[in-house]
Design a protein around this motif. Structure first.
Motif, short mmCIF file in Angstrom:
data_model
loop_
_atom_site.label_atom_id
_atom_site.label_comp_id
_atom_site.label_asym_id
_atom_site.label_seq_id
_atom_site.Cartn_x
_atom_site.Cartn_y
_atom_site.Cartn_z
N PRO A 7 19.46 -36.36 -53.15
CA PRO A 7 18.34 -36.48 -51.74
C PRO A 7 17.91 -35.38 -51.36
O PRO A 7 18.73 -34.23 -51.52
CB PRO A 7 19.44 -37.20 -50.93
CG PRO A 7 20.80 -36.76 -51.32
CD PRO A 7 20.49 -36.56 -52.82
N GLU A 8 16.71 -35.16 -50.80
CA GLU A 8 16.30 -34.04 -50.11
C GLU A 8 16.96 -33.55 -48.70
O GLU A 8 17.23 -32.62 -48.48
CB GLU A 8 14.86 -34.29 -49.73
CG GLU A 8 13.89 -34.45 -50.98
CD GLU A 8 13.87 -33.12 -51.70
OE1 GLU A 8 13.73 -31.89 -51.24
OE2 GLU A 8 13.60 -33.05 -53.02
N ASP A 9 17.40 -34.83 -48.11
CA ASP A 9 18.06 -34.84 -46.82
C ASP A 9 19.40 -34.77 -47.39
O ASP A 9 20.24 -35.78 -47.55
CB ASP A 9 17.86 -35.86 -45.98
CG ASP A 9 18.55 -35.67 -44.74
OD1 ASP A 9 18.85 -34.70 -44.26
OD2 ASP A 9 18.62 -36.91 -43.95
N LYS A 10 20.06 -33.56 -46.80
CA LYS A 10 21.48 -33.38 -47.36
C LYS A 10 22.62 -34.30 -46.43
O LYS A 10 23.72 -34.20 -46.54
CB LYS A 10 22.02 -31.94 -47.32
CG LYS A 10 20.87 -31.00 -48.20
CD LYS A 10 21.36 -31.35 -49.73
CE LYS A 10 20.32 -30.65 -50.40
NZ LYS A 10 20.09 -31.05 -51.78
N SER A 11 22.16 -34.73 -45.13
CA SER A 11 22.99 -35.39 -44.58
C SER A 11 23.28 -36.84 -45.13
O SER A 11 24.25 -37.69 -44.85
CB SER A 11 22.38 -35.89 -43.21
OG SER A 11 21.15 -36.61 -43.43
N GLU A 12 22.77 -37.12 -46.14
CA GLU A 12 23.00 -38.39 -46.81
C GLU A 12 24.40 -38.40 -47.63
O GLU A 12 24.99 -39.06 -48.16
CB GLU A 12 21.99 -38.75 -48.02
CG GLU A 12 20.63 -39.38 -47.17
CD GLU A 12 19.40 -39.81 -48.26
OE1 GLU A 12 19.90 -40.37 -49.22
OE2 GLU A 12 18.45 -39.82 -47.70
N TYR A 13 24.72 -36.71 -47.82
CA TYR A 13 25.95 -36.66 -48.57
C TYR A 13 27.18 -36.97 -47.78
O TYR A 13 28.53 -36.95 -48.30
CB TYR A 13 26.19 -35.19 -49.09
CG TYR A 13 25.07 -34.91 -50.22
CD1 TYR A 13 25.29 -35.48 -51.34
CD2 TYR A 13 24.17 -34.13 -49.96
CE1 TYR A 13 24.53 -35.23 -52.50
CE2 TYR A 13 23.40 -33.92 -51.13
CZ TYR A 13 23.54 -34.19 -52.45
OH TYR A 13 22.56 -34.19 -53.40
#
Length: 87
Positions: A7-13
Protein backbone atom coordinates in the motif's frame (compact mmCIF):
# COMPACT_ATOMS: atom_id res chain seq x y z
CA UNK A 1 -3.68 -8.00 -11.06
CA UNK A 2 -0.60 -7.60 -8.91
CA UNK A 3 0.72 -10.62 -7.05
CA UNK A 4 1.97 -8.61 -4.06
CA UNK A 5 0.19 -5.58 -2.69
CA UNK A 6 2.27 -2.85 -1.07
CA UNK A 7 0.00 0.00 0.00
CA UNK A 8 0.97 3.59 -0.66
CA UNK A 9 -0.55 4.61 2.68
CA UNK A 10 1.71 3.05 5.32
CA UNK A 11 -1.01 3.38 7.99
CA UNK A 12 -2.55 0.19 6.56
CA UNK A 13 0.32 -1.73 8.17
CA UNK A 14 -0.78 -0.74 11.69
CA UNK A 15 -3.56 -3.39 12.15
CA UNK A 16 -1.17 -6.13 11.02
CA UNK A 17 1.56 -4.99 13.37
CA UNK A 18 -0.91 -4.82 16.27
CA UNK A 19 -2.11 -8.36 15.47
CA UNK A 20 1.45 -9.70 15.44
CA UNK A 21 2.23 -8.02 18.78
CA UNK A 22 -0.95 -9.35 20.42
CA UNK A 23 -0.32 -12.90 19.16
CA UNK A 24 3.30 -12.73 20.36
CA UNK A 25 2.26 -11.56 23.83
CA UNK A 26 -0.42 -14.27 24.08
CA UNK A 27 2.04 -16.96 22.99
CA UNK A 28 4.56 -15.83 25.63
CA UNK A 29 1.78 -15.90 28.25
CA UNK A 30 0.83 -19.46 27.27
CA UNK A 31 4.46 -20.61 27.45
CA UNK A 32 4.81 -19.01 30.90
CA UNK A 33 1.63 -20.75 32.11
CA UNK A 34 2.83 -24.13 30.78
CA UNK A 35 6.21 -23.77 32.51
CA UNK A 36 4.48 -22.78 35.74
CA UNK A 37 2.11 -25.77 35.56
CA UNK A 38 5.02 -28.08 34.81
CA UNK A 39 6.93 -26.84 37.85
CA UNK A 40 3.84 -27.48 40.01
CA UNK A 41 3.58 -31.04 38.69
CA UNK A 42 7.25 -31.70 39.41
CA UNK A 43 6.83 -30.30 42.92
CA UNK A 44 3.79 -32.53 43.51
CA UNK A 45 5.77 -35.59 42.36
CA UNK A 46 8.68 -34.72 44.62
CA UNK A 47 6.28 -34.25 47.54
CA UNK A 48 4.94 -37.77 46.89
CA UNK A 49 8.46 -39.19 47.13
CA UNK A 50 9.35 -39.59 43.47
CA UNK A 51 12.67 -38.33 42.17
CA UNK A 52 12.72 -36.55 38.83
CA UNK A 53 15.70 -37.00 36.53
CA UNK A 54 16.74 -33.66 35.02
CA UNK A 55 19.86 -35.00 33.28
CA UNK A 56 18.72 -34.87 29.66
CA UNK A 57 22.14 -34.70 27.98
CA UNK A 58 22.90 -38.45 27.88
CA UNK A 59 19.45 -39.87 28.52
CA UNK A 60 17.33 -41.79 26.01
CA UNK A 61 14.20 -40.88 27.97
CA UNK A 62 14.81 -37.23 28.92
CA UNK A 63 11.83 -36.91 31.26
CA UNK A 64 12.06 -40.21 33.08
CA UNK A 65 10.65 -40.39 36.58
CA UNK A 66 12.14 -42.89 39.01
CA UNK A 67 9.79 -45.03 41.08
CA UNK A 68 9.25 -44.20 44.70
CA UNK A 69 11.39 -46.47 46.86
CA UNK A 70 9.32 -48.72 49.12
CA UNK A 71 10.55 -51.06 51.87
CA UNK A 72 8.11 -53.83 50.99
CA UNK A 73 8.45 -53.46 47.25
CA UNK A 74 7.67 -56.67 45.36
CA UNK A 75 10.63 -57.98 43.40
CA UNK A 76 9.81 -58.34 39.74
CA UNK A 77 10.85 -61.68 38.29
CA UNK A 78 10.97 -62.92 34.74
CA UNK A 79 8.74 -65.65 33.32
CA UNK A 80 11.67 -68.10 33.46
CA UNK A 81 11.82 -67.84 37.26
CA UNK A 82 8.10 -68.42 37.77
CA UNK A 83 7.48 -70.80 34.89
CA UNK A 84 5.16 -70.03 32.03
CA UNK A 85 2.13 -68.01 32.98
CA UNK A 86 -1.23 -69.53 32.17
CA UNK A 87 0.13 -73.10 32.01
Amino acid sequence: MDFLYFPEDKSEYIPGIISVIVIFILSMLIIWLLVRASKKQVQNLEDQGYSVNYDMKYSDDPLSIDDKPEKDEVKQTSEDDNGKKGS
